[in-house]
Design a protein around this motif. Sequence first.
Motif, short mmCIF file in Angstrom:
data_model
loop_
_atom_site.label_atom_id
_atom_site.label_comp_id
_atom_site.label_asym_id
_atom_site.label_seq_id
_atom_site.Cartn_x
_atom_site.Cartn_y
_atom_site.Cartn_z
N GLU A 95 0.83 -1.20 0.00
CA GLU A 95 0.00 0.00 0.00
C GLU A 95 0.87 1.26 0.00
O GLU A 95 0.54 2.26 -0.64
N ASP A 96 1.99 1.23 0.73
CA ASP A 96 2.87 2.38 0.77
C ASP A 96 3.46 2.68 -0.61
O ASP A 96 3.51 3.83 -1.04
N TYR A 98 2.16 1.88 -3.47
CA TYR A 98 1.04 2.30 -4.32
C TYR A 98 0.74 3.79 -4.12
O TYR A 98 0.43 4.50 -5.08
N GLN A 99 0.84 4.25 -2.90
CA GLN A 99 0.53 5.65 -2.60
C GLN A 99 1.70 6.57 -2.94
O GLN A 99 1.49 7.77 -3.20
N ARG A 100 2.93 6.05 -2.95
CA ARG A 100 4.08 6.90 -3.26
C ARG A 100 4.24 7.14 -4.76
O ARG A 100 4.92 8.08 -5.17
N PRO A 102 1.49 7.45 -7.30
CA PRO A 102 0.11 7.45 -7.84
C PRO A 102 0.07 7.72 -9.33
O PRO A 102 -0.90 7.37 -9.99
N TYR A 120 1.02 -4.74 -9.55
CA TYR A 120 0.40 -3.45 -9.85
C TYR A 120 0.11 -3.38 -11.35
O TYR A 120 0.87 -3.90 -12.17
N SER A 333 -8.63 0.18 -0.87
CA SER A 333 -7.42 0.90 -0.49
C SER A 333 -7.68 2.05 0.46
O SER A 333 -6.75 2.70 0.91
N GLU A 335 -9.00 4.96 -0.14
CA GLU A 335 -9.27 6.20 -0.86
C GLU A 335 -10.12 5.86 -2.07
O GLU A 335 -9.72 5.12 -2.94
N ARG A 337 -10.91 7.10 -4.90
CA ARG A 337 -10.70 7.97 -6.04
C ARG A 337 -11.22 7.29 -7.30
O ARG A 337 -11.10 6.07 -7.46
#
Length: 540
Positions: A95-96, A98-100, A102, A120, A333, A335, A337
């Motif tokens: 997850e980290d 994936y968020q770093r 985007p 991914y 996740s 969020e 979006r």
Amino acid sequence: MLNYPAVIRPHRLQSLLQLLLYGLFCLSGLLLLLGPAGAEAPAGETVTCFDRIWHGAHDHPWYLDAQGQEIVPEVVHDWLLVKFNESVAPPRPAEDFYQRYPEAFENLVASDSGSIAAVYQLRQGLPYGLFEALLQRWRNDPQVHSIQPAWRIDGQLYAPLDQIEVEWKTAADPQTRQRLLADAQARQVTTGKRANTEVVTIDPCYRLAWQTAALLTEELYVIRAAPLKTPLEPPVAVQLQLDSPGAMAGMPIPFRLEIRFAEGIKIEAATIANLNLNPSGVFHNLYDIRFNEPLSAVDLSHSPIQISGTLRLYASGDYQLPALPVYYTDQRSGEARPLSIRTENQPIRIASMVPEGSEGYRLQIARPSSLPTITDPALTRIRQRAAVLCTAGLLLLTLGLFAWLRPSSRRTDQAQIMAQQRLQKNLDDLTTRIKGDPLAMQPDDWAQLGRELQTVLGEYAGLPAATRGSSHSTFLPRIRNYLTADEMRQAQTVLKDIEYLLAADRLDLEARRAVLTQAGLLLASLATRTADQKTDRELH
């Protein structure tokens, strides 16, 4: 005669210089061999492993299945298998990561908490050069151990593992097995599910699983060695299928749209609202699309979603069905979006009905015979009278046509003036509308803004009223020849963001203001060009 001292005699001086030169050459060679290698080896160890795995994954992977058939996986760059360094990875590395990044990824295949690997999906349509830049950043990321692309075999996605299933011959004793596995840099060995089989975990930094399997297959004591893989199930998969890629004009072509999604994925209603199967380049009255059930009755809460119907085309030629977008949110996740995925463009060919035989459907006419010559005494007088009547008729026709064209020209000019005034009024009204507060605008206001903007653009381009609707991807190509490059870019940005806002309703204040700003620039440019055209028309 001069006597040289012993230490500076010519032949001894030459020998001394040669020894010094030989010593310098040996010393420089030793420094070249030991100096750079000893300085770079510790720092390049992780990079070497990353590069070795990445390049090895592209070195034409293959293996033999249980039946001895050669399997050649297709290397798929849309899905990447990322492994993390356990020593420096955060508690939830997948997850980290994936968020770093985007800007790079569209989806994350769910992985167990604390897992050191994840899969991914790259975003569709990455700008040129962005992937190479991201790959360099990942190579220098201390949390990343390695990255390799996924496999596709018979239409199914797989993630290659660092394990091999080895089936031994009965003559292979434990010592022989241990020796061969030691040569393969095996890390761990467990008993397989079948007799004489073992599951071997290898070191990918030394050699990838498929490469090790290919070497073990050549050993006399090995029956089969195949790399292990795990199937990948994307969060959302969409597929549009036609029963046939073509048909005769007017014949029905059944189609099926299937959307599969995992638990925690929500398919947005904008998917149905933007479902546009209209073939590009076909006039709207030359095709007919019928759904087997109303789109309003489609259940979007359960997977799979299946939409079917028939398509009829009444114009012959080669056409293409548009890519259908599917809008969804991944609630797993944390969020929500908005995301989207599209089907592939579907080519379709419509043929006109042609008879098989060269003489089929032809009207057979007998050749006429020559007629006898007939002499009429009054033929000359009849021809003279006909010539006079034709001349008088042409004269009257010319005078009538001239009299009709002058009022018609005045009517045409009057219609152009009225159209110009209507366009100017719509431009002024729309310019006043976009100056309002973006926070006070509701979804209906944004939808009306998009419709009015398409109406103004259609009026400027002289499009019929029936062709000013549909989505921006269908509407904009119709007016491409009437706008400048900057105006086309601004129109695409505004209409696309309005559709995105209506589908997601999550644009922040700055994004809403940016939409209105781009719309204002576009309207100002159109107003300037409209005024210039009016001035030119008055001068001429």
